[in-house]
Design an enzyme around this catalytic site. Structure first.
Site, short mmCIF file in Angstrom:
data_model
loop_
_atom_site.label_atom_id
_atom_site.label_comp_id
_atom_site.label_asym_id
_atom_site.label_seq_id
_atom_site.Cartn_x
_atom_site.Cartn_y
_atom_site.Cartn_z
N GLU A 43 13.04 100.31 22.01
CA GLU A 43 11.58 100.45 22.07
C GLU A 43 10.99 100.69 20.70
OE1 GLU A 43 12.51 101.21 26.37
OE2 GLU A 43 13.31 102.11 24.53
N THR A 44 9.79 100.18 20.51
CA THR A 44 8.97 100.49 19.34
C THR A 44 7.64 101.02 19.86
OG1 THR A 44 10.01 98.84 17.91
CG2 THR A 44 7.78 99.55 17.33
#
Length: 284
Positions: A43-44
Site C-alpha cells: 500500500e501507498t
C-alpha cells in the site's frame, strides 16, 4: 516525492514498508494508482491535512484502492511526527472506512478500527485445499469466517504453529475464493508462537497483487474482534507475530478500549524517500 516507512517493526527491524506521499491538493485516482504501482509496496498512502488535528488519507495497492490500511496509517503518522507536523496527542484520519481516531505516542502510533462486522462462514473443505492442507488442520471449535474492521478478510484458525509455518498456498485459488467472497484475502492464525507473543498470523491477498504481507493492521483488528466474539477468555491486549515466514519479523499490538473500540498499533521507522520519474510528476 514519496517517503518509505516500515511499520510494525520489531526492535527497529522488520515491519511492512509503505509509501507515504504528502499532498497539498487532491490527485486523480489514476495518478495515485500509477504512483502506487511505481512504488510497488502493498500500500501507498496519500495524505492531505484538512485541519490542525484532521488528516485525509487514501490508500492504493498496485492494483486498486482500498478503504483502509493499518500499516500505511501507522507509517503516515510516524512520518508526520518525524517531520514535526504532529506531536504526541490525539488526531482524526478521514478515510473511506469512516472518521477514525489516532493516538500518537512517544514510542508508536495506534489507530481506531471501524466497527466490526461479521459475515459468512465458510466450509473448511473449501479453504483447506487453497492452503495446501487438510480440513483436519483447521480448528473445529472456531469458524472460518469473513470479518471486517475496515477491510474484510477470511479468518482461518489452524491447529498448530507447525501447520501455519508449512502452508503451501495456491495463490490462484486464494484469489478466486477471495473474489467469490468479496474479501481482500485470507488472515490465517495459530495460537502457538515462537517468541512468547499472543498469536502467530500470516496474511495472503493475491487478489490485490499481494501474495503475502509481513504486517497488517486491519486484518489483526478483525482478528481481535473475532477472538472477542468466540473466546470468552480473550484478553483486552494482544501482540501478533507476523512476517516470520518471510524473514521479516513484525509485531502488531491490538487492544480493546473501555468503550469496546478496537485499536491497532505499533512502532515504525522512516527509511528513505524516493523521487518520482518525470512522467509521474506531470500534472502534480
Amino acid at each position: 516525492m514519496v517517503h518509505v516507512v516500515n511499520a510494525f517493526v520489531k526492535n527497529g527491524r522488520g515491519g511492512n514498508p509503505a509509501g507515504v506521499m504528502l499532498l497539498d491538493m487532491d490527485l486523480s485516482d489514476v495518478k495515485m494508482l500509477q504512483i502506487a504501482k511505481f512504488m510497488g509496496f502493498s500500500e501507498t498512502a496519500f495524505v492531505r491535512q484538512l485541519g490542525p488535528k484532521i488528516f485525509k488519507l487514501r490508500f492504493f495497492t498496485p492494483a486498486d484502492e482500498v478503504d483502509l490500511c493499518g500499516h500505511a496509517t501507522i507509517a503516515t503518522f510516524t512520518l508526520l511526527k518525524a517531520l514535526g507536523k504532529v506531536t504526541t496527542g490525539h488526531y482524526i484520519q478521514e478515510t473511506k472506512a469512516g472518521s477514525l481516531a489516532i493516538e500518537v505516542l512517544e514510542d508508536g502510533v495506534f489507530m481506531e478500527m471501524a466497527t466490526p462486522t461479521f459475515h459468512g462462514i465458510i466450509d473448511p473443505a473449501i479453504i483447506a485445499p487453497t492452503l495446501g492442507i487438510k480440513p483436519e488442520d483447521i480448528l473445529e471449535n472456531y469458524p472460518i469466517q469473513c470479518v471486517s474492521t475496515g477491510l474484510k478478510d477470511i479468518l482461518v484458525p489452524l491447529v498448530s504453529l507447525n501447520v501455519l509455518e508449512n502452508l503451501k498456498p495456491d495463490f490462484e485459488a486464494i484469489e478466486k475464493t477471495s473474489k467469490d467472497n468479496q474479501v481482500v484475502g485470507y488472515h490465517v492464525f495459530a495460537f502457538e508462537t515462537a517468541d512468547s507473543k499472543s498469536m502467530r498470523v500470516r496474511n495472503f491477498a493475491p487478489l490485490y497483487d499481494i501474495d503475502e504481507e509481513a504486517a497488517t493492521g486491519t486484518s489483526n483488528g478483525a482478528l481481535m474482534a473475532y477472538l472477542k466474539r468466540y473466546n470468552p477468555f480473550c484478553p483486552d491486549k494482544m501482540v501478533f507475530e507476523q512476517g516470520y515466514e518471510m524473514q521479516i519479523p513484525s509485531e502488531i499490538c491490538v487492544y480493546t478500549s473501555a468503550s469496546g473500540a478496537i485499536f491497532v498499533g505499533g512502532e515504525a521507522v522512516v527509511v528513505s524517500k524516493k523521487e518520482l520519474p518525470i512522467d509521474l510528476l506531470c500534472d502534480l
